[in-house]
Scaffold this motif. Structure first.
Motif, PDB file in Angstrom:
ATOM      1  N   THR A  91     -18.230  48.782  29.221  1.00  0.00           N
ATOM      2  CA  THR A  91     -17.381  47.625  29.513  1.00  0.00           C
ATOM      3  C   THR A  91     -18.207  46.483  30.108  1.00  0.00           C
ATOM      4  OG1 THR A  91     -15.441  49.013  29.870  1.00  0.00           O
ATOM      5  CG2 THR A  91     -15.392  46.838  30.880  1.00  0.00           C
ATOM      6  N   ILE A  92     -19.224  46.829  30.874  1.00  0.00           N
ATOM      7  CA  ILE A  92     -20.110  45.848  31.486  1.00  0.00           C
ATOM      8  C   ILE A  92     -21.458  45.921  30.781  1.00  0.00           C
ATOM      9  CG2 ILE A  92     -21.016  44.957  33.671  1.00  0.00           C
ATOM     10  CD1 ILE A  92     -17.963  45.342  33.636  1.00  0.00           C
ATOM     11  N   GLU A  93     -22.014  44.778  30.415  1.00  0.00           N
ATOM     12  CA  GLU A  93     -23.303  44.738  29.727  1.00  0.00           C
ATOM     13  C   GLU A  93     -24.380  45.415  30.573  1.00  0.00           C
ATOM     14  OE1 GLU A  93     -27.090  43.709  28.330  1.00  0.00           O
ATOM     15  OE2 GLU A  93     -26.351  42.799  30.196  1.00  0.00           O
ATOM     16  N   GLN A  94     -25.283  46.133  29.921  1.00  0.00           N
ATOM     17  CA  GLN A  94     -26.235  47.004  30.601  1.00  0.00           C
ATOM     18  C   GLN A  94     -27.038  46.293  31.694  1.00  0.00           C
ATOM     19  OE1 GLN A  94     -26.437  50.136  30.498  1.00  0.00           O
ATOM     20  NE2 GLN A  94     -28.505  50.820  30.983  1.00  0.00           N
ATOM     21  N   GLY A  95     -27.698  45.192  31.370  1.00  0.00           N
ATOM     22  CA  GLY A  95     -28.518  44.504  32.357  1.00  0.00           C
ATOM     23  C   GLY A  95     -27.713  43.990  33.525  1.00  0.00           C
ATOM     24  N   GLU A  96     -26.494  43.521  33.243  1.00  0.00           N
ATOM     25  CA  GLU A  96     -25.660  42.982  34.317  1.00  0.00           C
ATOM     26  C   GLU A  96     -25.243  44.077  35.295  1.00  0.00           C
ATOM     27  OE1 GLU A  96     -25.481  39.697  34.562  1.00  0.00           O
ATOM     28  OE2 GLU A  96     -26.684  39.687  32.719  1.00  0.00           O
ATOM     29  N   LYS A  97     -24.927  45.262  34.783  1.00  0.00           N
ATOM     30  CA  LYS A  97     -24.541  46.345  35.702  1.00  0.00           C
ATOM     31  C   LYS A  97     -25.752  46.854  36.470  1.00  0.00           C
ATOM     32  CE  LYS A  97     -24.337  49.855  32.054  1.00  0.00           C
ATOM     33  NZ  LYS A  97     -23.410  50.549  31.177  1.00  0.00           N
ATOM     34  N   LEU A  98     -26.937  46.843  35.848  1.00  0.00           N
ATOM     35  CA  LEU A  98     -28.125  47.263  36.579  1.00  0.00           C
ATOM     36  C   LEU A  98     -28.400  46.328  37.752  1.00  0.00           C
ATOM     37  CD1 LEU A  98     -30.576  48.303  33.705  1.00  0.00           C
ATOM     38  CD2 LEU A  98     -29.069  49.756  35.081  1.00  0.00           C
ATOM     39  N   LYS A  99     -28.200  45.038  37.543  1.00  0.00           N
ATOM     40  CA  LYS A  99     -28.401  44.074  38.632  1.00  0.00           C
ATOM     41  C   LYS A  99     -27.400  44.313  39.765  1.00  0.00           C
ATOM     42  CE  LYS A  99     -28.599  40.552  35.637  1.00  0.00           C
ATOM     43  NZ  LYS A  99     -28.662  39.166  35.128  1.00  0.00           N
ATOM     44  N   PHE A 100     -26.172  44.642  39.407  1.00  0.00           N
ATOM     45  CA  PHE A 100     -25.144  44.923  40.420  1.00  0.00           C
ATOM     46  C   PHE A 100     -25.559  46.105  41.293  1.00  0.00           C
ATOM     47  CE2 PHE A 100     -21.528  47.707  41.458  1.00  0.00           C
ATOM     48  CZ  PHE A 100     -20.805  46.881  42.310  1.00  0.00           C
ATOM     49  N   PHE A 101     -25.966  47.205  40.667  1.00  0.00           N
ATOM     50  CA  PHE A 101     -26.292  48.399  41.440  1.00  0.00           C
ATOM     51  C   PHE A 101     -27.588  48.222  42.242  1.00  0.00           C
ATOM     52  CE2 PHE A 101     -23.231  50.284  38.489  1.00  0.00           C
ATOM     53  CZ  PHE A 101     -22.461  51.007  39.387  1.00  0.00           C
ATOM     54  N   GLU A 102     -28.527  47.453  41.717  1.00  0.00           N
ATOM     55  CA  GLU A 102     -29.748  47.179  42.478  1.00  0.00           C
ATOM     56  C   GLU A 102     -29.400  46.420  43.748  1.00  0.00           C
ATOM     57  OE1 GLU A 102     -33.196  45.447  44.138  1.00  0.00           O
ATOM     58  OE2 GLU A 102     -31.521  44.259  43.332  1.00  0.00           O
ATOM     59  N   TYR A 103     -28.549  45.410  43.625  1.00  0.00           N
ATOM     60  CA  TYR A 103     -28.224  44.578  44.780  1.00  0.00           C
ATOM     61  C   TYR A 103     -27.327  45.314  45.763  1.00  0.00           C
ATOM     62  CZ  TYR A 103     -27.220  40.399  47.482  1.00  0.00           C
ATOM     63  OH  TYR A 103     -27.118  39.493  48.514  1.00  0.00           O
ATOM     64  N   LEU A 104     -26.354  46.067  45.253  1.00  0.00           N
ATOM     65  CA  LEU A 104     -25.485  46.832  46.141  1.00  0.00           C
ATOM     66  C   LEU A 104     -26.301  47.843  46.953  1.00  0.00           C
ATOM     67  CD1 LEU A 104     -21.993  48.269  45.451  1.00  0.00           C
ATOM     68  CD2 LEU A 104     -23.730  49.750  46.435  1.00  0.00           C
ATOM     69  N   GLY A 105     -27.245  48.528  46.301  1.00  0.00           N
ATOM     70  CA  GLY A 105     -28.079  49.486  47.011  1.00  0.00           C
ATOM     71  C   GLY A 105     -28.878  48.838  48.124  1.00  0.00           C
ATOM     72  N   TYR A 106     -29.384  47.650  47.851  1.00  0.00           N
ATOM     73  CA  TYR A 106     -30.143  46.906  48.858  1.00  0.00           C
ATOM     74  C   TYR A 106     -29.251  46.530  50.044  1.00  0.00           C
ATOM     75  CZ  TYR A 106     -31.967  42.610  50.969  1.00  0.00           C
ATOM     76  OH  TYR A 106     -32.355  41.636  51.857  1.00  0.00           O
ATOM     77  N   GLN A 107     -28.056  46.017  49.755  1.00  0.00           N
ATOM     78  CA  GLN A 107     -27.161  45.611  50.830  1.00  0.00           C
ATOM     79  C   GLN A 107     -26.720  46.805  51.674  1.00  0.00           C
ATOM     80  OE1 GLN A 107     -26.001  42.694  52.022  1.00  0.00           O
ATOM     81  NE2 GLN A 107     -27.310  41.510  50.654  1.00  0.00           N
TER      82      GLN A 107
END
Length: 520
Positions: free
Chosen positions: A265-281
């Motif tokens: 449902t979410i484009e691959q690169g866009e979801k990877l960016k989400f999880f990278e940033y969430l993990g950092y926060q």
């Protein structure tokens, strides 16, 4: 406990047993494999009201309780901390507390009395969570809902603490209303913590991202500045209100809501960016994270990740940042190849190199780098496009000083071609020659420009719920849910937006259950 994983859609499933929602029976090996993936804790949601007898005892079926204990013990044997959570009871019966106060409180109390007694001598690496996503129907407003949740949490606390044994100082986890991170929700929970005055308490909330991005609706196709700010603001509130006050915090569930259908449902690169940033926060806020997995991530029989790239990004984010980029797909138009620029998001890393099939490309000859801009010249893209056959022709890999490499697909594509069709509101497909391109989103408007279909406040419809690309059959499916909210005999202009930037229009008309579609 960091990081943690949810045994979702299992003991929380509403139905006959733990397989009711499609997952296999839990085995000790599953938990062993989860531990081997790097997880240190597991949240085990259980729904018990369906397995309880009548008032006043509300006796939990001993077979069910024995089975839950067996799996809890297996997890503890694997040196996993366990968070045992009362789950869908929140909307099945505790939500009736505004109108059935005494009954609900009596059942809730009896439920936790039985759980507390069963697990009173288990090690303190077993934690209890009072109730999942608490909610109340028929209330007089949020003030009453805060008071009712406070009452449930206080009753839970009293029952467990008074049961003795290791429950005397076991860590108890209390949720906000709806397990939401809004400031008023957090403030209300802090009042409960202050009143209970117990050092062995932790707070929990859930986070599934900025909603338009999380489900791909209203044009939320990218993890853009708005979606990123939502993550930033969420963790800032949690950090300021709870963590800085000395209250431990568990992010009991996180992910993207679109994953409930499928991860595409979410484009691959866009979801990877989400999880990278969430993990950092989460990491920099001191929040323990527990991935929601209802079976769509870790295969519980093959013991592999269904999306290895997603897990690589997730697991890396537990320890460090990774570089990302504005896109992970570059579309090349055969016969009209031009240079393309990608913005690198270094996230505190430094760019190391760009490679193709394991061989490093030469900066200045094969590509240019200026600040955070990576330019791929037409000569490189022409070479990578090969014979121009539609689809992925090559993959570049950008490496940074740390973290997960960023992969960039080179995709040969031309503007998709649609064709006229007939069908019904239950089964309508737009014949589509994708020609290598990929569908990002769809708009729907009536001829007067007003929005058509579900979510009438936006022209952009929800991915997969109202429409879905089907490359295998060469079509774009329009779901019954879309036509259910489309006016009869009123032409609807659909605007399909593709990831290459191509835009194609199509018109559909519904007459009763019959649907016709024409190009343009």
């Amino acid at each position: 406990m960091q990081p943690g994983w949810n045994l979702g859609n299992t003991f929380d499933a509403v139905g006959a047993d733990e397989t009711a929602w499609g997952n296999p029976r839990v085995t000790k090996k599953v938990l062993s494999q989860v531990e081997k993936q790097g997880f240190k804790s597991v949240r085990i949601p259980v729904t018990l009201g369906q397995h309880e007898g009548p008032a006043p005892d509300y006796t939990i079926d001993p077979v069910v309780l024995d089975r839950v204990e067996e799996v809890v013990d297996w997890a503890l044997d694997e040196d996993l901390s366990v968070l045992l959570d009362l789950h869908h009871d929140s909307w099945m019966w505790t939500n009736a507390m505004p109108t059935r106060h005494d009954e609900v409180l009596a059942q809730f109390t009896a439920t936790w009395e039985q759980l507390a007694e069963r697990f009173r001598d288990h090690p303190r690496t077993l934690l209890f969570e009072s109730i999942n996503e608490p909610q109340f129907a028929g209330s007089t407003g949020e003030a009453q809902e805060y008071a009712l949740l406070d009452e449930l949490n206080a009753a839970f606390h009293q029952v467990v603490r008074s049961s003795g044994g290791r429950n005397a100082d076991r860590v108890l986890v209390l949720p906000t209303l709806h397990t939401d991170s809004g400031q008023a929700r957090l403030d209300s929970l802090v009042q409960t913590f202050t009143a209970l005055n117990d050092q062995n308490l932790a707070a929990t909330f859930h986070y599934y991202g900025y909603w338009p991005f999380s489900v791909n609706v209203a044009g939320g196709t990218r993890f853009d500045a708005t979606a990123q700010q939502d993550v930033t603001d969420t963790f800032a509130r949690v950090r300021t209100t709870l963590v800085n006050a000395g209250i431990p915090v568990i992010l009991g569930e996180y992910g993207l809501l679109g994953f409930d259908r499928h991860t595409g449902t979410i484009e691959q690169g866009e979801k990877l960016k989400f999880f990278e940033y969430l993990g950092y926060q989460a990491r920099t806020s001191g929040v323990t994270t527990m991935l929601w997995d209802n079976g769509q991530h870790f295969d519980r029989t093959a013991f592999t990740w269904r999306d290895p790239a997603l897990f690589a990004q997730l697991s890396s984010s537990w320890r460090k940042r990774s570089g990302t980029a504005s896109t992970d797909q570059v579309f090349v138009h055969p016969g009209a190849v031009t240079e393309q620029a990608i913005t690198l998001h270094l996230n505190g890393t430094t760019f190391r190199d760009l490679s193709l099939a394991g061989k490093k490309l030469k900066q200045g000859r094969d590509y240019q780098l200026s600040g955070g801009t990576l330019t791929l010249p037409a000569t490189l893209l022409q070479r990578l496009s090969g014979d121009g056959a539609y689809g992925t022709s090559a993959e570049l890999v950008a490496r940074f000083s740390q973290g997960v490499p960023w992969r960039i697909e080179i995709v040969n594509a031309d503007t998709p071609v649609l064709a006229a069709a007939t069908g019904t509101t239950d089964a309508f497909a737009v014949p589509t020659a994708f020609r290598g391109d990929r569908l990002a989103t769809m708009e729907a408007r009536y001829l007067d420009g007003s929005n058509a279909g579900p979510h009438g406040w936006t022209s952009f419809k929800e991915f997969d719920v109202t429409f879905a690309p089907d490359a295998a059959t060469g079509s774009i499916l329009l779901r019954p849910a879309f036509f259910a909210e489309v006016a009869d005999a009123s032409p609807v202009v659909l605007t399909f937006h593709f990831w290459s930037g191509a835009i194609v229009q199509y018109t559909v008309v519904r007459n009763g259950t019959a649907v016709t579609g024409t190009v343009g």
